[in-house]
Design an enzyme around this catalytic site. Structure first.
Site, PDB file in Angstrom:
ATOM      1  N   GLY A  11       0.823  -1.215   0.000  1.00  0.00           N
ATOM      2  CA  GLY A  11       0.000   0.000   0.000  1.00  0.00           C
ATOM      3  C   GLY A  11       0.850   1.257   0.000  1.00  0.00           C
ATOM      4  N   SER A  13       1.651   3.227  -2.290  1.00  0.00           N
ATOM      5  CA  SER A  13       1.230   4.314  -3.188  1.00  0.00           C
ATOM      6  C   SER A  13      -0.013   5.043  -2.664  1.00  0.00           C
ATOM      7  CB  SER A  13       0.925   3.738  -4.574  1.00  0.00           C
ATOM      8  OG  SER A  13       0.002   2.665  -4.442  1.00  0.00           O
ATOM      9  N   GLY A  14      -0.513   4.657  -1.486  1.00  0.00           N
ATOM     10  CA  GLY A  14      -1.754   5.251  -0.973  1.00  0.00           C
ATOM     11  C   GLY A  14      -1.492   6.438  -0.055  1.00  0.00           C
ATOM     12  N   TYR A 140     -15.686  -4.815   5.679  1.00  0.00           N
ATOM     13  CA  TYR A 140     -14.362  -4.257   6.001  1.00  0.00           C
ATOM     14  C   TYR A 140     -14.002  -4.565   7.453  1.00  0.00           C
ATOM     15  CZ  TYR A 140     -11.000  -0.320   6.650  1.00  0.00           C
ATOM     16  OH  TYR A 140      -9.903   0.473   6.925  1.00  0.00           O
ATOM     17  N   THR A 168      -7.485   6.398  13.693  1.00  0.00           N
ATOM     18  CA  THR A 168      -8.824   6.968  13.480  1.00  0.00           C
ATOM     19  C   THR A 168      -8.904   7.406  12.012  1.00  0.00           C
ATOM     20  OG1 THR A 168      -7.871   9.022  14.231  1.00  0.00           O
ATOM     21  CG2 THR A 168      -9.172   7.794  15.825  1.00  0.00           C
ATOM     22  N   TRP A 205     -22.966  15.890   3.122  1.00  0.00           N
ATOM     23  CA  TRP A 205     -23.938  14.795   3.185  1.00  0.00           C
ATOM     24  C   TRP A 205     -24.291  14.482   4.643  1.00  0.00           C
ATOM     25  CZ3 TRP A 205     -20.980  11.387  -0.899  1.00  0.00           C
ATOM     26  CH2 TRP A 205     -21.230  11.922  -2.172  1.00  0.00           C
ATOM     27  N   ASP A 274     -25.987   9.266   7.663  1.00  0.00           N
ATOM     28  CA  ASP A 274     -25.021   9.789   8.639  1.00  0.00           C
ATOM     29  C   ASP A 274     -23.985   8.729   9.014  1.00  0.00           C
ATOM     30  OD1 ASP A 274     -25.592  12.428   9.108  1.00  0.00           O
ATOM     31  OD2 ASP A 274     -26.895  12.058  10.835  1.00  0.00           O
TER      32      ASP A 274
HETATM   33  P1  NAP Z   1      -5.468   4.143  -0.007  1.00  0.00           P
HETATM   34  O1  NAP Z   1      -4.973   5.539  -0.134  1.00  0.00           O
HETATM   35  O2  NAP Z   1      -6.757   3.779  -0.647  1.00  0.00           O
HETATM   36  O3  NAP Z   1      -4.334   3.164  -0.525  1.00  0.00           O
HETATM   37  C1  NAP Z   1      -4.568   1.790  -0.622  1.00  0.00           C
HETATM   38  C2  NAP Z   1      -3.282   1.131  -1.004  1.00  0.00           C
HETATM   39  O4  NAP Z   1      -3.515  -0.279  -1.103  1.00  0.00           O
HETATM   40  C3  NAP Z   1      -2.743   1.584  -2.372  1.00  0.00           C
HETATM   41  O5  NAP Z   1      -1.342   1.616  -2.311  1.00  0.00           O
HETATM   42  C4  NAP Z   1      -3.229   0.472  -3.297  1.00  0.00           C
HETATM   43  O6  NAP Z   1      -2.415   0.319  -4.455  1.00  0.00           O
HETATM   44  C5  NAP Z   1      -3.066  -0.731  -2.377  1.00  0.00           C
HETATM   45  N1  NAP Z   1      -3.892  -1.856  -2.802  1.00  0.00           N
HETATM   46  C6  NAP Z   1      -5.256  -1.912  -2.867  1.00  0.00           C
HETATM   47  N2  NAP Z   1      -5.649  -3.099  -3.362  1.00  0.00           N
HETATM   48  C7  NAP Z   1      -4.523  -3.821  -3.613  1.00  0.00           C
HETATM   49  C8  NAP Z   1      -4.254  -5.112  -4.127  1.00  0.00           C
HETATM   50  N3  NAP Z   1      -5.254  -5.941  -4.491  1.00  0.00           N
HETATM   51  N4  NAP Z   1      -2.968  -5.510  -4.245  1.00  0.00           N
HETATM   52  C9  NAP Z   1      -1.957  -4.691  -3.884  1.00  0.00           C
HETATM   53  N5  NAP Z   1      -2.126  -3.466  -3.378  1.00  0.00           N
HETATM   54  C10 NAP Z   1      -3.403  -3.031  -3.245  1.00  0.00           C
HETATM   55  O7  NAP Z   1      -5.608   3.727   1.527  1.00  0.00           O
HETATM   56  P2  NAP Z   1      -5.012   4.421   2.820  1.00  0.00           P
HETATM   57  O8  NAP Z   1      -6.033   5.401   3.264  1.00  0.00           O
HETATM   58  O9  NAP Z   1      -3.596   4.840   2.587  1.00  0.00           O
HETATM   59  O10 NAP Z   1      -5.073   3.207   3.844  1.00  0.00           O
HETATM   60  C11 NAP Z   1      -3.899   2.562   4.307  1.00  0.00           C
HETATM   61  C12 NAP Z   1      -4.288   1.645   5.451  1.00  0.00           C
HETATM   62  O11 NAP Z   1      -4.824   2.431   6.528  1.00  0.00           O
HETATM   63  C13 NAP Z   1      -5.366   0.617   5.083  1.00  0.00           C
HETATM   64  O12 NAP Z   1      -5.049  -0.624   5.661  1.00  0.00           O
HETATM   65  C14 NAP Z   1      -6.630   1.201   5.703  1.00  0.00           C
HETATM   66  O13 NAP Z   1      -7.553   0.180   5.992  1.00  0.00           O
HETATM   67  C15 NAP Z   1      -6.084   1.887   6.928  1.00  0.00           C
HETATM   68  N6  NAP Z   1      -6.887   2.993   7.447  1.00  0.00           N
HETATM   69  C16 NAP Z   1      -7.207   4.056   6.654  1.00  0.00           C
HETATM   70  C17 NAP Z   1      -7.980   5.098   7.178  1.00  0.00           C
HETATM   71  C18 NAP Z   1      -8.382   6.296   6.348  1.00  0.00           C
HETATM   72  O14 NAP Z   1      -9.135   7.148   6.874  1.00  0.00           O
HETATM   73  N7  NAP Z   1      -7.927   6.436   5.120  1.00  0.00           N
HETATM   74  C19 NAP Z   1      -8.397   5.051   8.531  1.00  0.00           C
HETATM   75  C20 NAP Z   1      -8.013   3.955   9.314  1.00  0.00           C
HETATM   76  C21 NAP Z   1      -7.254   2.937   8.766  1.00  0.00           C
HETATM   77  P3  NAP Z   1      -2.735   1.186  -5.811  1.00  0.00           P
HETATM   78  O15 NAP Z   1      -2.341   2.605  -5.489  1.00  0.00           O
HETATM   79  O16 NAP Z   1      -1.870   0.585  -6.841  1.00  0.00           O
HETATM   80  O17 NAP Z   1      -4.206   1.025  -6.054  1.00  0.00           O
HETATM   81  P1  GDP Z   2     -16.640   6.849   8.353  1.00  0.00           P
HETATM   82  O1  GDP Z   2     -15.932   7.811   9.235  1.00  0.00           O
HETATM   83  O2  GDP Z   2     -16.005   5.503   8.340  1.00  0.00           O
HETATM   84  O3  GDP Z   2     -18.114   6.789   8.651  1.00  0.00           O
HETATM   85  O4  GDP Z   2     -16.526   7.306   6.843  1.00  0.00           O
HETATM   86  P2  GDP Z   2     -16.456   8.719   6.090  1.00  0.00           P
HETATM   87  O5  GDP Z   2     -15.084   9.268   6.142  1.00  0.00           O
HETATM   88  O6  GDP Z   2     -17.031   8.426   4.748  1.00  0.00           O
HETATM   89  O7  GDP Z   2     -17.391   9.734   6.906  1.00  0.00           O
HETATM   90  C1  GDP Z   2     -18.760   9.596   6.866  1.00  0.00           C
HETATM   91  C2  GDP Z   2     -19.474  10.730   7.593  1.00  0.00           C
HETATM   92  O8  GDP Z   2     -19.255  11.973   6.919  1.00  0.00           O
HETATM   93  C3  GDP Z   2     -20.977  10.494   7.561  1.00  0.00           C
HETATM   94  O9  GDP Z   2     -21.572  11.113   8.698  1.00  0.00           O
HETATM   95  C4  GDP Z   2     -21.386  11.226   6.277  1.00  0.00           C
HETATM   96  O10 GDP Z   2     -22.765  11.574   6.286  1.00  0.00           O
HETATM   97  C5  GDP Z   2     -20.497  12.457   6.385  1.00  0.00           C
HETATM   98  N1  GDP Z   2     -20.214  13.141   5.108  1.00  0.00           N
HETATM   99  C6  GDP Z   2     -20.561  14.429   4.798  1.00  0.00           C
HETATM  100  N2  GDP Z   2     -20.173  14.743   3.559  1.00  0.00           N
HETATM  101  C7  GDP Z   2     -19.523  13.653   3.066  1.00  0.00           C
HETATM  102  C8  GDP Z   2     -18.855  13.393   1.828  1.00  0.00           C
HETATM  103  O11 GDP Z   2     -18.772  14.219   0.927  1.00  0.00           O
HETATM  104  N3  GDP Z   2     -18.282  12.163   1.699  1.00  0.00           N
HETATM  105  C9  GDP Z   2     -18.335  11.215   2.671  1.00  0.00           C
HETATM  106  N4  GDP Z   2     -17.725  10.037   2.478  1.00  0.00           N
HETATM  107  N5  GDP Z   2     -18.987  11.425   3.855  1.00  0.00           N
HETATM  108  C10 GDP Z   2     -19.564  12.625   4.035  1.00  0.00           C
END
Ligand code: NAP
Ligand code: GDP
Length: 318
Positions: A11, A13-14, A140, A168, A205, A274
């Site tokens: 991951g 590239s994310g 998930y 978070t 939203w 919500d």
């Molecule tokens: P992201 O920006 O969507 O990046 C996802 C990464 O996973 C990318 O590098 C993607 O590669 C790779 N990936 C997805 N499917 C794959 C596959 N089948 N094979 C190989 N690589 C794959 O996600 P992120 O937000 O950085 O999340 C990173 C971690 O933090 C995750 O485990 C997520 O569950 C966790 N997390 C995220 C949040 C949040 O708010 N974002 C909160 C809590 C925990 P490509 O770029 O090539 O698609």
């Molecule tokens: P969560 O924190 O895992 O629930 O996921 P989200 O990051 O998608 O946040 C969802 C919360 O943000 C919900 O209360 C949605 O109603 C609110 N929300 C408001 N505007 C947006 C929007 O543009 N995108 C998303 N994903 N959620 C929104």
């Protein structure tokens, strides 16, 4: 001590992977490490054959497992089965290939949104499995919960110390700014960009009442380096700002409007879900280890993210 460390980051590239890449290039603690940042172009981690080839090629000593199918509330509502299966496969492939390859430490990523929906607050690390998750993202959540179960099983059966972190809601540069698929903060940044450009209202939203704790990806990346080097437990650790830093979605919309210098109307589309009302997490365990860790102030981090998005509009994920 660092000599010979080869750290494979799935991951890479994310959102979090890119922040980690920046953090390690700034950190003296990581000198002498070889870091390998992977994307899905290097291997599809849902395939065990492709995952095994990666481990044979790079021979990592450590793994930071960030790869996952990730999305905001509205993508989760639509694709619970895909979130479950893709993440189950990726997690089992990465953990088991790491086990077979003799990797010393794997740090995987859970999320505070996988905790029980009906619970007492604040949530802490001992409560992950205490009841069903919110129905919006059960696929998930169960896949992520099993990472913790599997880590405990590798320890129980083989004495291996794989662990997990529980961030978070994360945001920052390189996020997925796609409005339909992404999380709330990048979604609102993108919507505010369009609203400012078109002279239209910023549409939030839901009611704006749900509450969330947010961590800036750059802060999370510094904490991941600490976990990799210093944290020795198998049990997970919540990586979060304090309970007092929880904000409402309305607060987020206002911070984004300020960060984008948007002065138009903010409206709430209450026909949209919500999701979970709140998932307030305790960072007491983190604070016991790192009492002085300083988080970037929320408004500053939002502003930096908005500036990054405007500057990188043409190439940002959206
Ligand atoms: P992201 O920006 O969507 O990046 C996802 C990464 O996973 C990318 O590098 C993607 O590669 C790779 N990936 C997805 N499917 C794959 C596959 N089948 N094979 C190989 N690589 C794959 O996600 P992120 O937000 O950085 O999340 C990173 C971690 O933090 C995750 O485990 C997520 O569950 C966790 N997390 C995220 C949040 C949040 O708010 N974002 C909160 C809590 C925990 P490509 O770029 O090539 O698609
Ligand atoms: P969560 O924190 O895992 O629930 O996921 P989200 O990051 O998608 O946040 C969802 C919360 O943000 C919900 O209360 C949605 O109603 C609110 N929300 C408001 N505007 C947006 C929007 O543009 N995108 C998303 N994903 N959620 C929104």
């Amino acid at each position: 001590m660092a000599e010979g460390f080869r750290v494979l980051v799935t991951g890479g590239s994310g959102l979090v992977g890119k922040a980690l890449e920046r953090a390690v290039s700034d950190s003296e603690k990581c000198e002498g490490f070889k870091w390998i940042f992977l994307s899905s172009k290097d291997a599809d981690l849902t395939s065990v054959e492709q995952t095994r080839l990666l481990f044979e090629k790079h021979k990592p000593t450590h793994v930071v497992h960030l790869a996952a199918m990730v999305g905001g509330l509205f993508r989760n509502l639509q694709y619970n089965l895909d979130f479950l299966r893709n993440n189950l496969h990726m997690n089992d492939n990465v953990l088991h290939c790491a086990f077979e390859a003799g990797v010393k430490r794997v740090v995987s990523c859970l999320s505070t949104c996988i905790f029980p929906d009906k619970t007492t607050y604040p949530i802490d690390e001992t409560m992950i499995h205490n009841g069903p998750p919110h129905e919006s993202n059960f696929g998930y959540s169960y896949a992520k919960r099993l990472l913790d179960v599997q880590n405990r099983a590798y320890f129980r059966q083989h004495g291996r110390r794989f662990t997990s972190i529980i961030p978070t809601n994360v945001f920052g540069p390189d996020d997925n700014f796609n409005i339909e698929e992404g999380h709330v903060l990048p979604g609102l940044v993108h919507k505010a960009y369009i609203a400012k450009r078109d002279g239209s209202p910023l549409v939030v939203w839901g009611t704006g009442k749900p509450r969330r704790q947010f961590i800036y990806s750059m802060d999370l990346a510094r904490l991941i380096v600490w976990v990799l080097l210093k944290y020795e437990e198998v049990e997970p650790i919540i990586l979060s700002v304090g309970e007092e830093d929880e904000v409402s979605i309305k607060d987020v919309a206002e911070a984004v409007a300020a960060g984008m210098d948007f002065h138009g109307e903010i409206v709430f589309d209450v026909t949209k879900s919500d999701g979970q009302y709140k998932k307030t997490a305790s960072n007491a365990k983190l604070r016991k280890y790192l009492p002085d860790f300083s988080f970037t102030p929320f408004d500053q981090a939002v502003k930096e993210t908005c500036e990054w998005f405007v500057k990188n509009y043409s190439c940002a994920r959206k």
